[in-house]
Design a protein around this motif. Structure first.
Motif, PDB file in Angstrom:
ATOM      1  N   ARG A   1     -16.539  33.514  78.049  1.00 14.10           N
ATOM      2  CA  ARG A   1     -15.553  32.821  77.796  1.00 14.10           C
ATOM      3  C   ARG A   1     -15.436  32.014  76.563  1.00 14.10           C
TER       4      ARG A   1
ATOM      5  N   GLY B   1      -5.801  25.893  76.462  1.00 11.88           N
ATOM      6  CA  GLY B   1      -6.710  26.006  77.811  1.00 11.88           C
ATOM      7  C   GLY B   1      -6.712  24.860  78.534  1.00 11.88           C
TER       8      GLY B   1
ATOM      9  N   VAL C   1      -7.218  36.094  81.709  1.00 13.37           N
ATOM     10  CA  VAL C   1      -8.138  35.207  80.953  1.00 13.37           C
ATOM     11  C   VAL C   1      -9.483  35.451  81.227  1.00 13.37           C
TER      12      VAL C   1
ATOM     13  N   ARG D   1      -9.772  23.517  84.050  1.00 18.05           N
ATOM     14  CA  ARG D   1      -9.718  22.677  82.894  1.00 18.05           C
ATOM     15  C   ARG D   1     -11.196  21.981  82.574  1.00 18.05           C
TER      16      ARG D   1
ATOM     17  N   ALA E   1      -2.438  34.436  73.156  1.00 14.22           N
ATOM     18  CA  ALA E   1      -2.328  33.458  73.992  1.00 14.22           C
ATOM     19  C   ALA E   1      -0.835  32.997  74.267  1.00 14.22           C
TER      20      ALA E   1
ATOM     21  N   ALA F   1     -15.647  30.416  82.900  1.00 14.37           N
ATOM     22  CA  ALA F   1     -14.252  30.474  83.264  1.00 14.37           C
ATOM     23  C   ALA F   1     -14.264  32.015  83.694  1.00 14.37           C
TER      24      ALA F   1
END
Length: 348
Positions: A345, A147, A77, A127, A62, A121
């Motif tokens: 996700r 995230g 992602v 968000r 990340a 995701a």
């Protein structure tokens, strides 16, 4: 997401419990036990190791993704969350409207499992809105914070307007926000009422609402309800064969035609409730109709006329059985997409 019963009476709750809602019904005649048949201890252990390993790998990588352009980071992602879901043994099918490529949206969906987060995701990243307790989860809480998850302190009702303002600011800036308006996970056999608070952010920012319907089969294998421990949920998932997630992207709902957030919430709830994904149809065996031999009726014999004997032409009776043969039928069987088409996700 699930958790212990909160002390605040205004908090949404679901009647679903692990013992009652995550058990699978018994098999029918000639069927396997739906989802209750373990894939085997070895296979389950391999899936669990692969799933947790893919999550940890994403956590380690990340920081490096922050150096990438936004488009490349987003693509990475999305690929990562697909790998996570597939590693846990879940196949995913996306149906419905095409997912918007970009632009602000308030994405709302029914809430069944922690898997809902990686599933969304992979197709509609944004968000996430999650309860504050998620921040303290091992590994997953760190990923959620990285995230950009918007955490809600559900025990403090006064903090809700601030969260709504943060959501509206994200939407006004062209971003996406993903929320589960039911406020709690349900087993998938029933759903809760969509709470209107998050829809105020869409009205304040002039943003459309994107409803999404999520179904799991077998129902209950992926459900994460009540006080179900995360470890128990993970093991139940990896030990269940042929788990499929159906994600149906519905038509967006414009907030312009709704006078207030309650009306907008009701419209989104109705759209999600009515968009039940039909179960795959297993074709019934076709039993051919018995073929009966056609009978040949001899022609009546008439006396020969007087005079020269006529020339006799031999004739053959043809028996046609086409009316007794069954019509050929084509049965189409829905098949879940492989890992390349699956979405996964990390829970937030």
């Amino acid at each position: 997401m699930n958790g212990t019963t909160a002390p605040s009476p205004w908090l949404p709750t679901a009647p679903c419990t692990p013992g009652r809602c995550t058990a699978h019904p018994g098999p029918g005649p000639g069927e396997e036990a739906p989802g209750a048949v373990a894939a085997g201890l070895v296979l389950a252990a391999v899936r669990l190791t692969a799933g947790i390993g893919s999550v940890l790998l994403g956590l380690l990588l990340a920081p490096a993704t922050g150096l990438l352009p936004a488009a490349a980071r987003l693509a990475l992602v999305r690929a990562w969350v697909r790998v996570v879901v597939r590693a846990f043994g879940v196949r995913v099918r996306f149906t419905g409207a095409a997912a918007p490529a970009a632009g602000p949206l308030l994405v709302v969906a029914n809430h069944v499992s922690w898997l809902d987060i990686p599933l969304l995701a992979a197709v509609l990243p944004g968000r996430m809105v999650a309860k504050a307790e998620v921040r303290h989860w091992p590994v997953l809480g760190t990923i959620a914070a990285l995230g950009g998850t918007l955490f809600i302190d559900r025990d403090r009702l006064r903090a809700l307007p601030g969260t709504v303002r943060a959501m509206a600011g994200t939407l006004a800036g062209g971003g996406r926000v993903i929320a589960f308006p039911e406020g709690s996970t349900w087993c998938g056999r029933a759903g809760g009422r969509f709470r209107p608070a998050v829809f105020q952010a869409a009205l304040d920012s002039g943003t459309d609402v994107q409803p999404v319907r999520i179904d799991f089969r077998p129902t209950g294998a992926a459900a994460y309800v009540g006080d179900d421990p995360l470890g128990a949920s993970l093991w139940r998932l990896v030990a269940t064969r042929r788990v499929t997630a159906d994600v149906r992207i519905l038509d967006p709902i414009a907030g312009v035609g709704h006078p207030d957030r309650r009306s907008l919430a009701a419209a989104a709830e109705r759209a999600v409730a009515e968009a039940v994904t039909p179960a795959p149809v297993t074709p019934a065996p076709v039993t051919p109709a018995p073929v009966t031999p056609a009978s040949v009726t001899p022609a009546p014999v008439t006396p020969a006329p007087s005079g020269p004997a006529p020339r006799v032409v031999a004739q053959r009776a043809v028996a046609s059985d086409s009316a007794n043969l069954p019509f050929s039928s084509v049965h189409q069987r829905a098949r879940s997409s492989p890992a390349s088409a699956s979405s996964s996700r990390t829970p937030a």
